[in-house]
Design an enzyme around this catalytic site. Structure first.
Site, mmCIF file in Angstrom:
data_model
loop_
_atom_site.group_PDB
_atom_site.id
_atom_site.type_symbol
_atom_site.label_atom_id
_atom_site.label_comp_id
_atom_site.label_asym_id
_atom_site.label_seq_id
_atom_site.Cartn_x
_atom_site.Cartn_y
_atom_site.Cartn_z
ATOM 1 N N ASN A 23 32.565 48.829 36.342
ATOM 2 C CA ASN A 23 31.996 47.523 36.069
ATOM 3 C C ASN A 23 30.879 47.570 35.127
ATOM 4 O OD1 ASN A 23 34.607 46.564 37.058
ATOM 5 N ND2 ASN A 23 33.532 45.980 38.917
ATOM 6 N N CYS A 116 43.970 43.013 38.187
ATOM 7 C CA CYS A 116 44.583 43.228 39.596
ATOM 8 C C CYS A 116 45.155 42.218 40.119
ATOM 9 C CB CYS A 116 43.707 43.989 40.403
ATOM 10 S SG CYS A 116 43.488 45.715 40.532
ATOM 11 N N ILE A 123 40.456 31.396 33.634
ATOM 12 C CA ILE A 123 39.401 31.580 32.586
ATOM 13 C C ILE A 123 38.668 30.404 32.118
ATOM 14 C CG2 ILE A 123 40.346 33.781 32.123
ATOM 15 C CD1 ILE A 123 41.522 32.420 29.438
ATOM 16 N N ASP A 124 38.796 29.147 32.843
ATOM 17 C CA ASP A 124 38.117 28.058 32.427
ATOM 18 C C ASP A 124 36.774 28.251 32.156
ATOM 19 O OD1 ASP A 124 38.228 28.371 35.249
ATOM 20 O OD2 ASP A 124 37.182 26.706 35.346
ATOM 21 N N ARG A 396 42.501 53.570 37.460
ATOM 22 C CA ARG A 396 41.765 52.660 37.011
ATOM 23 C C ARG A 396 40.362 52.760 37.118
ATOM 24 N NH1 ARG A 396 43.349 46.877 37.365
ATOM 25 N NH2 ARG A 396 41.529 46.746 36.055
HETATM 26 C C1 UD1 Z 1 34.393 40.934 38.097
HETATM 27 C C2 UD1 Z 1 34.643 42.479 38.492
HETATM 28 C C3 UD1 Z 1 35.425 42.527 39.566
HETATM 29 C C4 UD1 Z 1 34.931 41.874 40.985
HETATM 30 C C5 UD1 Z 1 34.529 40.504 40.356
HETATM 31 C C6 UD1 Z 1 33.858 39.606 41.662
HETATM 32 C C7 UD1 Z 1 34.541 43.626 36.213
HETATM 33 C C8 UD1 Z 1 35.234 44.219 35.061
HETATM 34 N N1 UD1 Z 1 35.291 43.062 37.232
HETATM 35 O O1 UD1 Z 1 35.584 40.668 37.846
HETATM 36 O O2 UD1 Z 1 35.498 44.186 39.962
HETATM 37 O O3 UD1 Z 1 35.950 41.756 41.794
HETATM 38 O O4 UD1 Z 1 33.580 40.392 39.423
HETATM 39 O O5 UD1 Z 1 32.697 40.361 42.107
HETATM 40 O O6 UD1 Z 1 33.400 43.549 36.389
HETATM 41 N N2 UD1 Z 1 36.695 32.261 38.211
HETATM 42 C C9 UD1 Z 1 37.168 30.967 37.655
HETATM 43 N N3 UD1 Z 1 37.129 30.327 36.448
HETATM 44 C C10 UD1 Z 1 36.695 31.682 35.274
HETATM 45 C C11 UD1 Z 1 36.171 32.832 36.030
HETATM 46 C C12 UD1 Z 1 36.211 32.958 37.230
HETATM 47 O O7 UD1 Z 1 37.778 30.172 38.528
HETATM 48 O O8 UD1 Z 1 36.692 31.130 34.128
HETATM 49 C C13 UD1 Z 1 36.688 32.455 39.458
HETATM 50 C C14 UD1 Z 1 37.566 33.872 39.840
HETATM 51 O O9 UD1 Z 1 38.832 33.443 40.055
HETATM 52 C C15 UD1 Z 1 37.087 34.166 41.176
HETATM 53 C C16 UD1 Z 1 35.363 33.772 41.044
HETATM 54 O O10 UD1 Z 1 35.535 33.159 40.100
HETATM 55 O O11 UD1 Z 1 37.474 33.536 42.385
HETATM 56 C C17 UD1 Z 1 34.715 35.221 40.596
HETATM 57 O O12 UD1 Z 1 35.537 35.822 39.491
HETATM 58 P P1 UD1 Z 1 34.648 36.655 38.290
HETATM 59 O O13 UD1 Z 1 33.325 36.873 38.905
HETATM 60 O O14 UD1 Z 1 34.985 35.961 37.163
HETATM 61 O O15 UD1 Z 1 35.195 37.946 38.441
HETATM 62 P P2 UD1 Z 1 35.697 39.017 37.454
HETATM 63 O O16 UD1 Z 1 34.433 38.870 36.355
HETATM 64 O O17 UD1 Z 1 37.050 38.782 36.873
#
Ligand code: UD1
Length: 413
Positions: A23, A116, A123-124, A396
């Site tokens: 990450n 996963c 992605i909002d 991965r």
């Molecule tokens: C990253 C990590 C992943 C880890 C996660 C949480 C990488 C490549 N991946 O994933 O291994 O499990 O952080 O520590 O670094 N969310 C929204 N809207 C958005 C974006 C996120 O609602 O636009 C929510 C997600 O659904 C989740 C929470 O925010 O419930 C945290 O997600 P996020 O920190 O964004 O995880 P990733 O960056 O995808």
């Protein structure tokens, strides 16, 4: 179908080096295209997500070469601004190329991001942030088209999302004016990205706190950079030592990144020693349960270690309670652990674990990256032979989980 077969019942015992961070490197690879020239990255993990990201860079016209753990990236010939779904759907972090393409070219086209299956993963916040920075976004069924001139903005995140914070930092590095991210993620990987961007010439302040300030610059330059160690891989093996009541020493670990994990290990009865470049854990007497543990944004206990901790708690003495607060569907490993004799109940986001005297080896299915690793740990703690199917998942993010565990004295076929 590839599988791993573990012969359980042997405590982990030994010492190994920990790979570079998955990450940590993925956002850095996307950020490389912010500059026109060469970046050299050391301590890169040789994992599938990295190879898939290099394939994305090549699709854009970037020259990439990986020799052992060093990646050289030459962006001089970059031309394309589009990445098709076949490549983006392999991982979630492909989304970070949108910020990078917008910063470099003022436009980008990206197929739907994958990753996963652990929840809805919207992605909002990424999209709203880019819109606030002056970008026109067209969300298509399986792709996003974005265009515009990035301008600094004040952005408050609804949740401290790691990915959204990184995407905004990458975009803001070359935007016109100042961007402030409020309620920003504070994970070590955010500091890693900030360090990399700053070495390239970016102006960033406050990384590691809840407010990050990025003052856009006109140009960034190529650099040589060392990727930080993987705290999730290290945490997996530390929990493995506790699950098997073993003693291990891990080198190339930043133990400061493992604060919440160390708290749990100590609660369970493990003895921990910190070293300048690593960590030692003695789990011989680590059989106690943890009354309550919640996954939380950093510095809380990481969601990526939830399933591994779950495996460890199934063989502790007594009842534990684990709250998954980040992803709403990260419980798919429960059914597999139950096949091995684990006593776990799930209600909403709460896992109740009643420790059993022994798990029993059988055939189980890996369901996602971290879940696979969790089943390997359960197999090490179980009696008899456990066959874990779907090894592709673990590749991965873990460079070679079999090599690492063999180095720690595990019996794996
Ligand atoms: C990253 C990590 C992943 C880890 C996660 C949480 C990488 C490549 N991946 O994933 O291994 O499990 O952080 O520590 O670094 N969310 C929204 N809207 C958005 C974006 C996120 O609602 O636009 C929510 C997600 O659904 C989740 C929470 O925010 O419930 C945290 O997600 P996020 O920190 O964004 O995880 P990733 O960056 O995808």
């Amino acid at each position: 179908m590839k599988a791993v077969e573990v012969i359980g019942g042997y405590p982990l015992n030994g010492e190994i080096k920990i790979q570079g961070s998955k990450n940590g490197i993925l956002p850095v690879l996307a950020a490389c295209i912010l500059q026109k020239g060469v970046c050299i990255l050391h301590n890169c993990p040789d994992i599938r997500d990295v190879r898939e990201t290099l394939a994305i860079l090549r699709e854009l016209g970037v020259k990439c070469e990986m020799i052992k753990h060093t990646i050289t990236i030459d962006t001089t010939g970059i031309q394309a601004k589009a990445i098709e779904k076949e490549k983006t759907e392999k991982m979630r972090s492909s989304l970070l190329f949108l910020g990078a393409l917008l910063a470099r070219f003022g436009e980008g086209f990206l197929g739907k991001a994958g990753g996963c299956n652990i929840g809805k993963r919207p992605i909002d916040m990424h999209m709203e942030a880019f819109q606030k920075m002056g970008i026109l976004i067209e969300e298509q069924e399986n792709a996003i088209a974005a265009k515009g001139r990035l301008k600094g903005a004040d952005i408050t995140l609804r949740i401290p999302s790691v990915g959204a914070t990184e995407n905004i930092m990458i975009a803001a590095a070359l935007a016109e004016g100042v961007t402030v991210i409020y309620n920003a993620a504070r994970e070590p990987e955010i500091i890693e990205l900030a360090n990399f961007l700053k070495k390239m010439g970016a102006e960033i302040y406050g990384e590691g706190s809840a407010a990050i300030i990025i003052s856009g610059v006109k140009k960034l330059h190529g650099v040589e950079y060392n990727i930080m160690p993987d705290r999730i891989v290290a945490g997996t093996y530390l929990l493995g030592a506790v699950a098997t009541r073993g003693k291990i020493r891990l080198h190339q670990v930043n133990h400061e990144h493992l604060g919440a994990v160390k708290v749990i290990l100590k609660q369970m009865g493990a003895v921990i020693q910190e070293m300048p470049d690593g960590i030692y854990v003695n789990g011989e007497a680590a059989w106690r349960t943890v009354e309550k543990v919640k996954t939380e944004p950093y510095p809380g206990f990481p969601t990526d270690l939830q399933s591994v901790l779950l495996s460890t708690l199934t063989v502790a003495k007594g009842e534990s309670c684990l709250y998954e607060n980040i992803f709403e569907n990260r419980y798919r490993t429960v059914a597999e652990l139950r096949k091995m004799g684990a006593d776990i109940s799930v209600e909403d986001n709460i896992l109740r674990i009643r420790g059993v005297d022994a798990l029993y080896g059988c055939e189980v299915q890996g369901q996602e990256l971290r879940g696979f690793a969790a089943l390997v740990i359960a197999g090490l703690a179980a009696e008899g032979r456990t066959r874990i199917e779907n090894k592709d998942y673990v590749e991965r993010g873990y460079e070679n989980i079999v090599r690492d565990l063999l180095g720690l004295g595990a019996k794996i076929i």
